[in-house]
Design an enzyme around this catalytic site. Structure first.
Site, PDB file in Angstrom:
ATOM      1  N   ASP A 170       0.174   8.714   2.369  1.00  0.00           N
ATOM      2  CA  ASP A 170      -0.891   7.815   2.803  1.00  0.00           C
ATOM      3  C   ASP A 170      -1.002   7.991   4.309  1.00  0.00           C
ATOM      4  O   ASP A 170      -0.037   7.754   5.044  1.00  0.00           O
ATOM      5  CB  ASP A 170      -0.478   6.371   2.453  1.00  0.00           C
ATOM      6  N   ASP A 214      -6.494   6.462   4.594  1.00  0.00           N
ATOM      7  CA  ASP A 214      -6.834   5.039   4.603  1.00  0.00           C
ATOM      8  C   ASP A 214      -8.200   4.813   5.273  1.00  0.00           C
ATOM      9  O   ASP A 214      -8.495   5.393   6.313  1.00  0.00           O
ATOM     10  CB  ASP A 214      -5.728   4.313   5.400  1.00  0.00           C
ATOM     11  N   GLU A 248     -10.153   7.047   1.090  1.00  0.00           N
ATOM     12  CA  GLU A 248     -10.417   5.679   0.616  1.00  0.00           C
ATOM     13  C   GLU A 248     -11.790   5.249   1.131  1.00  0.00           C
ATOM     14  O   GLU A 248     -12.006   5.156   2.340  1.00  0.00           O
ATOM     15  CB  GLU A 248      -9.355   4.699   1.120  1.00  0.00           C
ATOM     16  N   HIS A 281      -3.105  -1.253  -4.759  1.00  0.00           N
ATOM     17  CA  HIS A 281      -2.368  -2.352  -4.127  1.00  0.00           C
ATOM     18  C   HIS A 281      -3.282  -3.373  -3.445  1.00  0.00           C
ATOM     19  O   HIS A 281      -2.788  -4.351  -2.897  1.00  0.00           O
ATOM     20  CB  HIS A 281      -1.378  -1.768  -3.115  1.00  0.00           C
ATOM     21  N   ASP A 282      -4.576  -3.111  -3.436  1.00  0.00           N
ATOM     22  CA  ASP A 282      -5.528  -4.047  -2.819  1.00  0.00           C
ATOM     23  C   ASP A 282      -6.343  -4.832  -3.842  1.00  0.00           C
ATOM     24  O   ASP A 282      -7.151  -5.679  -3.471  1.00  0.00           O
ATOM     25  CB  ASP A 282      -6.525  -3.275  -1.932  1.00  0.00           C
TER      26      ASP A 282
HETATM   27  C1  GLC Z   1      -6.685  -0.057   3.258  1.00  0.00           C
HETATM   28  C2  GLC Z   1      -5.374  -0.285   2.572  1.00  0.00           C
HETATM   29  C3  GLC Z   1      -5.024  -1.730   2.698  1.00  0.00           C
HETATM   30  C4  GLC Z   1      -4.885  -2.067   4.149  1.00  0.00           C
HETATM   31  C5  GLC Z   1      -6.147  -1.692   4.923  1.00  0.00           C
HETATM   32  C6  GLC Z   1      -5.901  -1.677   6.386  1.00  0.00           C
HETATM   33  O1  GLC Z   1      -7.733  -0.712   2.638  1.00  0.00           O
HETATM   34  O2  GLC Z   1      -5.427   0.160   1.253  1.00  0.00           O
HETATM   35  O3  GLC Z   1      -3.854  -2.067   2.001  1.00  0.00           O
HETATM   36  O4  GLC Z   1      -4.611  -3.425   4.306  1.00  0.00           O
HETATM   37  O5  GLC Z   1      -6.582  -0.405   4.603  1.00  0.00           O
HETATM   38  O6  GLC Z   1      -5.099  -0.579   6.731  1.00  0.00           O
END
Ligand code: GLC
Length: 538
Positions: free
Chosen positions: A104, A206, A269, A330-331
């Site tokens: 990641d 990310d 992402e 995880h979100d």
């Molecule tokens: C992404 C991650 C998340 C995080 C955010 C800020 O969306 O998946 O868990 O809080 O970025 O880095």
């Protein structure tokens, strides 16, 4: 029909990815938080399950304001998770089992404790001032513009030392880096190389669509669809704070770094609607290999809605762009919590039979649902800022066996586990032919054994209107093989005519005990049942 069958495919196209949230996978030192040696210890499980790659959420040095998505040193392992030597052991052991390792990468923002930010905030003249995003107050003394933080409140924090504001799309502890600055790009490319040299097979990047912000820092326009008092950040359309056209050039730069190392994957992402999402394949496919497609998480769970979604996504893909699908991360709330246990099995079959790279979220294979987290044990900063948004219930520790803390840790886990952990765990489910774990394993095995499933073309099937609301039907086709997938999203039995009169055999049902059944004119789907059918050779 959509697809590219006949093309040579590479591992991240034909394979499956499994996301590990390292805090919650396996603890080996008894501190209640998972670690890298824990992941290494569970690689045999992943190989047994039958996935091809493991994506590991951040384990870099971090003060953990956002559990590792606030990085203080991009090239080291946080002591909580282990050491670089532990990482090297993990990757060697993964590769020995033919498992790829995806990291990641969190380039949009660092931790407020990163030395780069310390240098940047020290003075307006600092050589690293421009590595982050500093702005003066508005002429009226207010915030530089109306951009809001994704975690609640304004996205600007005033720094007393120099009297300017810095921008943070997330927590104030996560200042955004300035990707318009070539030195930032060069430093981040070096970070990629650091891990590529250690053997990693790719990155999940990310919030990649956030990397470039509007040059003029224009206010985001109001969003007419939302009531101001209830919408948080959605009060505004995020058109100037992210998804800027120049970001594609930044992504192409990262991709070029990866390409020098061979077949490495770049997953981005991106939470955007389909027509914007597919732009991230980049001009001439110079962008992300896989712009993460979160549409199954966001679409209502109905057969007709999902059928329309698949058609729309397939039609929007650029020539040669490889699709991908995911049910959770995880979100997001767990899939079993969102649609219920019975339909979670249908979701598993859907995920692993659609065309495109599937990503599994750890724990979904044992049907983990929403694990209640009492307020005094809440961890997620988003949930603390904006009640109701807490992501803890989908991040609870993996359940391995009927033992204290389900075999996750000898200490008290950082988040609770499900009340049924004594039953809902890998050890109890692995030999149970009816378990969702067995279903996942069979699906992964079928996907490996049948190129039609992993890389074949996709053809949606029209069903009569009385069926289409509840049943999703499609075919996957590769040279010499056609498989038919039928998924009952409803809780009533459904009878389907197999019009062409050909004979089919059930390769796999979501319900135990029906594999091997044959059907010719009609087939009956039980409530919540899904089939993968193969042509019956006579
Ligand atoms: C992404 C991650 C998340 C995080 C955010 C800020 O969306 O998946 O868990 O809080 O970025 O880095």
């Amino acid at each position: 029909m959509s697809g590219t069958s006949g093309f040579e495919t590479i591992w991240w196209q034909s394979g499956t990815v499994y996301q590990v949230y390292p805090r919650s996978f396996q603890d080996t030192d008894g501190d209640g938080v998972g670690d890298l040696p824990g992941i290494t210890a569970r690689l045999d499980y992943l190989a047994w399950l039958g996935v091809d790659a493991v994506w590991i959420s951040p384990f870099y040095r971090s003060p953990m304001a956002d559990f590792g998505y606030d990085v203080a040193d991009y090239c080291d392992v946080d002591p909580l998770f282990g050491t670089l030597a532990d990482f090297d052991a993990l990757i060697a052991e993964a590769h020995r089992r033919k498992l790829k390792v995806i990291l990641d990468f969190v380039p949009n923002h660092s931790s407020i404790e990163h030395p780069w930010f310390a240098e940047s905030r020290a003075s307006r003249e600092s050589p690293k001032r421009d590595w982050y995003i500093w702005r003066d107050a508005a002429p009226d003394g207010g915030l530089p513009n109306n951009w809001l933080s994704n975690f609640g409140g304004p996205a600007w924090t005033r720094d007393e030392a120099t009297g300017q504001y810095y921008y943070h799309a997330f927590l104030p502890e996560q200042p955004d880096l300035n990707w318009r600055n070539p030195d930032v790009r060069a430093a981040m490319h070096d970070v990629l190389r650091f891990w590529l040299e250690r053997g990693v097979d790719g990155f999940r990047v990310d919030v990649i669509w956030h990397l470039i912000k509007d040059e003029g820092f224009r206010d985001n326009p109001e969003n007419a669809d939302f009531e101001a008092h209830q919408a948080g950040i959605n009060r505004f359309q995020q058109v100037y704070s992210c998804d800027r056209p120049e970001v594609l050039d930044v992504i192409a730069g990262m991709r070029a770094v990866l390409r020098a190392y061979g077949e490495r994957v770049l997953i981005g992402e991106i939470y955007l609607p389909i027509e914007r999402l597919v732009a991230y394949y980049g001009p001439g496919l110079t962008g992300a290999d896989l712009p993460f497609n979160f549409q199954l998480i966001q679409t209502p769970w109905r057969a007709d809605a999902v059928a329309a979604l698949v058609e729309e996504y397939e039609a929007a893909l650029p020539q040669g762009g490889w699709p991908n699908w995911v049910l959770g991360n995880h979100d997001q709330p767990r899939i079993a919590a969102r649609i219920g246990e019975a339909q979670a099995r249908i979701a598993a079959m859907l995920l692993l039979t659609l065309r495109g790279t599937p990503t599994l979220y750890y724990g979904d294979e044992i049907g983990l649902g929403r694990v209640p987290v009492p307020p005094e044990r809440a961890q997620d900063p988003w949930g603390r800022n904006e009640p109701g948004h807490g992501r803890d219930p989908a991040r609870t520790p993996m359940q391995w066996e009927d033992a204290p803390h389900a075999g996750f840790s000898t200490g008290t886990p950082w988040l609770p586990q499900s009340a049924d952990a004594a039953r809902r765990n890998v050890d109890e489910m692995r030999d149970d032919s009816r378990s969702i774990l067995t279903l996942y394993r069979r699906l992964l095995a079928l996907r490996r054994d049948h190129p039609a499933l992993s890389v074949g073309d996709y053809r949606g099937m029209q069903l009569p209107p009385d069926l289409a609301g509840d049943v999703l039907a499609f075919e996957r086709i590769a040279e010499g093989e056609t498989l038919r997938i039928l998924l009952n999203f409803g809780s009533a039995e459904r009878n389907l005519a197999l019009e062409d009169g050909s004979a089919w055999t059930v390769l796999l049902s979501t319900h135990a005990g029906r594999s091997g059944e044959t059907a010719q004119r009609n087939i009956c789907l039980e409530p919540d049942e899904g089939f993968i059918l193969g042509a019956l050779s006579v």
